[in-house]
Scaffold this motif. Structure first.
Motif, mmCIF file in Angstrom:
data_model
loop_
_atom_site.group_PDB
_atom_site.id
_atom_site.type_symbol
_atom_site.label_atom_id
_atom_site.label_comp_id
_atom_site.label_asym_id
_atom_site.label_seq_id
_atom_site.Cartn_x
_atom_site.Cartn_y
_atom_site.Cartn_z
ATOM 1 N N LEU A 188 0.901 -6.076 11.577
ATOM 2 C CA LEU A 188 0.466 -4.843 10.924
ATOM 3 C C LEU A 188 1.139 -4.693 9.566
ATOM 4 C CD1 LEU A 188 0.536 -2.350 13.947
ATOM 5 C CD2 LEU A 188 -1.500 -3.288 12.812
ATOM 6 N N ALA A 189 2.450 -4.990 9.513
ATOM 7 C CA ALA A 189 3.178 -4.871 8.252
ATOM 8 C C ALA A 189 2.620 -5.839 7.215
ATOM 9 C CB ALA A 189 4.664 -5.144 8.492
ATOM 10 N N GLN A 190 2.264 -7.056 7.646
ATOM 11 C CA GLN A 190 1.720 -8.042 6.729
ATOM 12 C C GLN A 190 0.353 -7.618 6.211
ATOM 13 O OE1 GLN A 190 1.302 -11.913 8.477
ATOM 14 N NE2 GLN A 190 0.666 -12.897 6.571
ATOM 15 N N ARG A 191 -0.499 -7.094 7.094
ATOM 16 C CA ARG A 191 -1.844 -6.684 6.679
ATOM 17 C C ARG A 191 -1.818 -5.510 5.709
ATOM 18 N NH1 ARG A 191 -6.824 -7.748 9.622
ATOM 19 N NH2 ARG A 191 -6.560 -9.535 10.986
ATOM 20 N N LEU A 192 -0.883 -4.585 5.945
ATOM 21 C CA LEU A 192 -0.818 -3.382 5.107
ATOM 22 C C LEU A 192 0.163 -3.527 3.946
ATOM 23 C CD1 LEU A 192 -0.942 -0.642 7.887
ATOM 24 C CD2 LEU A 192 -2.817 -1.570 6.528
ATOM 25 N N MET A 251 0.866 -1.190 0.000
ATOM 26 C CA MET A 251 0.000 0.000 0.000
ATOM 27 C C MET A 251 0.896 1.231 0.000
ATOM 28 S SD MET A 251 -2.974 1.133 2.699
ATOM 29 C CE MET A 251 -4.000 -0.283 2.322
ATOM 30 N N THR A 252 0.942 1.950 -1.130
ATOM 31 C CA THR A 252 1.870 3.057 -1.273
ATOM 32 C C THR A 252 1.265 4.412 -0.939
ATOM 33 O OG1 THR A 252 1.294 3.226 -3.615
ATOM 34 C CG2 THR A 252 3.173 1.818 -3.050
ATOM 35 N N PRO A 265 -9.832 -3.045 20.059
ATOM 36 C CA PRO A 265 -9.226 -3.166 21.392
ATOM 37 C C PRO A 265 -8.375 -4.427 21.557
ATOM 38 C CG PRO A 265 -11.554 -3.731 21.476
ATOM 39 C CD PRO A 265 -11.301 -3.218 20.097
ATOM 40 N N ARG A 266 -7.163 -4.390 20.991
ATOM 41 C CA ARG A 266 -6.205 -5.477 21.145
ATOM 42 C C ARG A 266 -4.813 -4.937 20.866
ATOM 43 N NH1 ARG A 266 -5.429 -9.215 15.892
ATOM 44 N NH2 ARG A 266 -3.365 -9.152 16.846
ATOM 45 N N GLU A 267 -3.810 -5.736 21.129
ATOM 46 C CA GLU A 267 -2.430 -5.337 20.846
ATOM 47 C C GLU A 267 -1.997 -5.981 19.536
ATOM 48 O OE1 GLU A 267 1.341 -6.294 23.352
ATOM 49 O OE2 GLU A 267 0.494 -4.409 24.088
ATOM 50 N N TRP A 268 -1.407 -5.155 18.658
ATOM 51 C CA TRP A 268 -1.029 -5.615 17.331
ATOM 52 C C TRP A 268 0.497 -5.732 17.222
ATOM 53 C CZ3 TRP A 268 -4.416 -6.893 13.409
ATOM 54 C CH2 TRP A 268 -5.753 -6.536 13.605
ATOM 55 N N PRO A 269 1.035 -6.927 16.984
ATOM 56 C CA PRO A 269 2.480 -7.041 16.699
ATOM 57 C C PRO A 269 2.820 -6.270 15.435
ATOM 58 C CG PRO A 269 1.510 -9.190 17.196
ATOM 59 C CD PRO A 269 0.370 -8.244 17.025
ATOM 60 N N ARG A 314 9.691 -1.219 9.103
ATOM 61 C CA ARG A 314 10.204 0.142 9.254
ATOM 62 C C ARG A 314 9.133 1.172 8.890
ATOM 63 N NH1 ARG A 314 15.483 2.590 6.032
ATOM 64 N NH2 ARG A 314 15.433 4.674 6.976
ATOM 65 N N THR A 315 8.364 0.884 7.826
ATOM 66 C CA THR A 315 7.284 1.796 7.438
ATOM 67 C C THR A 315 6.217 1.875 8.520
ATOM 68 O OG1 THR A 315 7.650 1.367 5.075
ATOM 69 C CG2 THR A 315 5.488 2.241 5.711
ATOM 70 N N ILE A 316 5.925 0.744 9.149
ATOM 71 C CA ILE A 316 4.943 0.739 10.243
ATOM 72 C C ILE A 316 5.424 1.631 11.377
ATOM 73 C CG2 ILE A 316 3.926 -0.680 12.067
ATOM 74 C CD1 ILE A 316 2.555 -1.026 9.411
ATOM 75 N N ARG A 317 6.715 1.554 11.716
ATOM 76 C CA ARG A 317 7.237 2.397 12.809
ATOM 77 C C ARG A 317 7.125 3.879 12.455
ATOM 78 N NH1 ARG A 317 11.131 -1.820 12.996
ATOM 79 N NH2 ARG A 317 12.586 -0.602 11.722
#
Length: 321
Positions: A26-30, A1-2, A18-22, A35-38
């Motif tokens: 998140l990187a896999q879903r998007l 996703m650019t 309402p949960r904690e996302w590794p 690094r982009t997630i951070r």
């Protein structure tokens, strides 16, 4: 996703669950790198979203409560559910939240896609709420139209039916919506009559904002007091009533007016005293709907209204078989 804005919105939507996302999930879903997630997490923090990070094998990101309420992202089902709930809270007054319901509903319906507005309307028309029946029901669309005109501020046109049944068309500068817990009222400056007026919202039809802006006038008094004086023909009165029950059995709105404990001769009794601008007939009905034995001490007009209500109810039962 650019597309960065679209990606941030998608990330925010995930974090609002309402949960904690590794970070890896998140990187896999998007479909981006860790690094982009951070970087995107830092952008959200700069925008005021309190995203908390935890370290370790079980660590990840989650959205926590902050000092201010950030904008929320809702999917279609969530938006419909919230809109229906707000309509219920606005159309049938709920003590303490009715005005906030109208403000929130006006904001939500302003941005709600047409396909969702249709779903909300269909669901609303297909359901019936069980209410106390002590107040007139109001179409939430009427309330949101008025609330938007007040916030504009924009002049408002509508058809109005007076207490005697007379029909008229009105052009007003809306000032404030006021809820009495049983009915909604619009306080506005009537352009044709060149004076302030109070309108019962359940008697309003076909309201629409004209688009004509205006500089708000200064109401001579508080809007709530203006409505109270109109209901009482210019004033208020003090109610004193004794309930054959402990204070804990009274509804919260009435419990707040309970007097200090008095000698009761062994029987529980709670005396309440408060000021109101409601019509005696309405106040007598409201006290009766509490469902506890009571005696009106003051004023005489409320005692008479309670007596008339009691006689009416007894007469409606008919003779015993």
């Amino acid at each position: 996703m650019t597309d960065t804005p679209a990606r941030l919105l998608s990330l925010l939507s995930l974090l609002q669950t309402p949960r904690e996302w590794p970070g890896s999930e998140l990187a896999q879903r998007l479909r981006v790198s860790a690094r982009t997630i951070r970087r995107d997490i830092e952008r959200l923090r700069e925008l005021g979203y309190p995203v908390e990070a935890t370290l370790g094998a079980e660590g990840g990101y989650r959205l926590v409560a902050g000092a201010a309420m950030p904008p929320l992202l809702l999917d279609d089902e969530e938006a419909v559910a919230i809109a229906v709930g707000l309509r219920a809270g606005a159309g049938h007054a709920v003590d303490g939240i009715e005005e906030a319901s109208v403000r929130a509903l006006a904001k939500l319906e302003q941005v709600l896609p047409s396909r969702l507005r249709h779903r909300v309307g269909a669901l609303q028309s297909a359901t019936t709420a069980l209410t106390r029946g002590d107040g007139a029901s109001v179409d939430p669309r009427t309330l949101t139209t008025m609330a938007s005109a007040v916030a504009g501020p924009e002049r408002l046109r509508f058809a109005y039916r007076a207490a005697d049944g007379a029909e008229s068309r009105r052009l007003v500068e809306p000032y404030r919506l006021v809820s009495t817990g049983s009915r909604w009222y619009l306080v506005a400056y009537d352009m044709e009559r060149e004076d302030w007026r109070t309108f019962r919202v359940d008697r309003v039809r076909e309201p629409f904002a004209t688009g004509a802006r205006f500089a708000p006038r200064e109401l001579p008094m508080d809007a709530v007091e203006f409505v109270r004086r109109g209901l009482r023909g210019g004033g208020t009165y003090e109610v004193e009533a004794a309930f054959a029950a402990g204070a804990e059995q009274l509804p919260p709105w009435l419990r707040a007016f309970a007097l200090p404990d008095l000698p009761d001769g062994g029987r529980p009794e709670t005396v309440v005293r408060f000021e109101t601008g409601d019509a005696p007939e309405w106040m007598a009905a409201r006290l009766a709907l509490i469902g506890l034995p009571f005696t009106v001490r003051e004023p005489a007009e409320l005692r008479a209204a309670a007596g008339a209500l009691g006689a009416l109810l007894v007469g409606s039962v008919g003779p015993a078989d």
